[in-house]
Motif scaffolding. Structure first.
Motif, PDB file in Angstrom:
ATOM      1  N   THR A   6       0.836  -1.202   0.000  1.00 38.58           N
ATOM      2  CA  THR A   6       0.000   0.000   0.000  1.00 38.58           C
ATOM      3  C   THR A   6       0.864   1.241   0.000  1.00 38.58           C
ATOM      4  N   ASN A   8       0.524   5.397   1.266  1.00 35.17           N
ATOM      5  CA  ASN A   8      -0.245   6.428   1.956  1.00 35.17           C
ATOM      6  C   ASN A   8      -0.088   7.731   1.203  1.00 35.17           C
ATOM      7  N   LEU A   9      -1.220   8.375   0.932  1.00 31.57           N
ATOM      8  CA  LEU A   9      -1.214   9.652   0.235  1.00 31.57           C
ATOM      9  C   LEU A   9      -1.759  10.732   1.158  1.00 31.57           C
ATOM     10  N   GLU A  10      -1.223  11.917   1.034  1.00 33.96           N
ATOM     11  CA  GLU A  10      -1.768  13.059   1.748  1.00 33.96           C
ATOM     12  C   GLU A  10      -2.402  13.983   0.727  1.00 33.96           C
ATOM     13  N   CYS A  48     -11.742   4.346  -0.552  1.00 38.40           N
ATOM     14  CA  CYS A  48     -10.821   4.805   0.502  1.00 38.40           C
ATOM     15  C   CYS A  48     -11.313   6.114   1.125  1.00 38.40           C
ATOM     16  N   ASP A  52     -12.353   5.777   4.954  1.00 35.05           N
ATOM     17  CA  ASP A  52     -11.225   6.145   5.816  1.00 35.05           C
ATOM     18  C   ASP A  52     -11.186   7.617   6.203  1.00 35.05           C
ATOM     19  N   THR A  53     -12.206   8.389   5.818  1.00 38.22           N
ATOM     20  CA  THR A  53     -12.214   9.816   6.142  1.00 38.22           C
ATOM     21  C   THR A  53     -13.615  10.235   6.576  1.00 38.22           C
TER      22      THR A  53
END
Length: 76
Positions: A6, A8-10, A48, A52-53
C-alpha cells in the motif's frame, strides 16, 4: 485482504472533498480510460475516501467552498 503493498497519500481536505463529490456523481463508464484497471483504481479511491475519512459527511456548502478554494484562481 490484498497482499499488494500500500501507499499512503496526503491530500488537502478540499482536494479530497472535490474528488469524492466528483467520484460519487460521475459515470465511470463515461470516463475515458486506456485500461480497465484505471476505472477500478478510481473506484478504489472512492472507497478509501468513503471509508477512511469524514469527507462523506460534508455539506453542499462545504463542497462549494472546496471547489472555490481549489479552482477559484485557476482562470478556467
Amino acid at each position: 485482504m490484498s497482499s499488494e503493498p500500500t501507499v499512503n497519500l496526503e491530500l488537502l481536505r478540499a482536494d479530497a472533498v472535490v474528488l469524492f463529490d466528483w467520484l460519487m456523481n460521475v459515470d465511470l463508464d463515461a470516463v475515458p480510460t486506456f485500461h480497465p484497471a484505471e476505472k477500478q483504481a478510481l473506484a478504489d479511491l472512492l472507497t478509501c475516501i468513503e471509508t477512511d475519512t469524514s469527507v462523506p459527511e460534508v455539506t453542499q456548502a462545504e463542497i462549494d467552498a472546496a471547489r472555490e478554494s481549489i479552482g477559484g484562481n485557476m482562470g478556467w
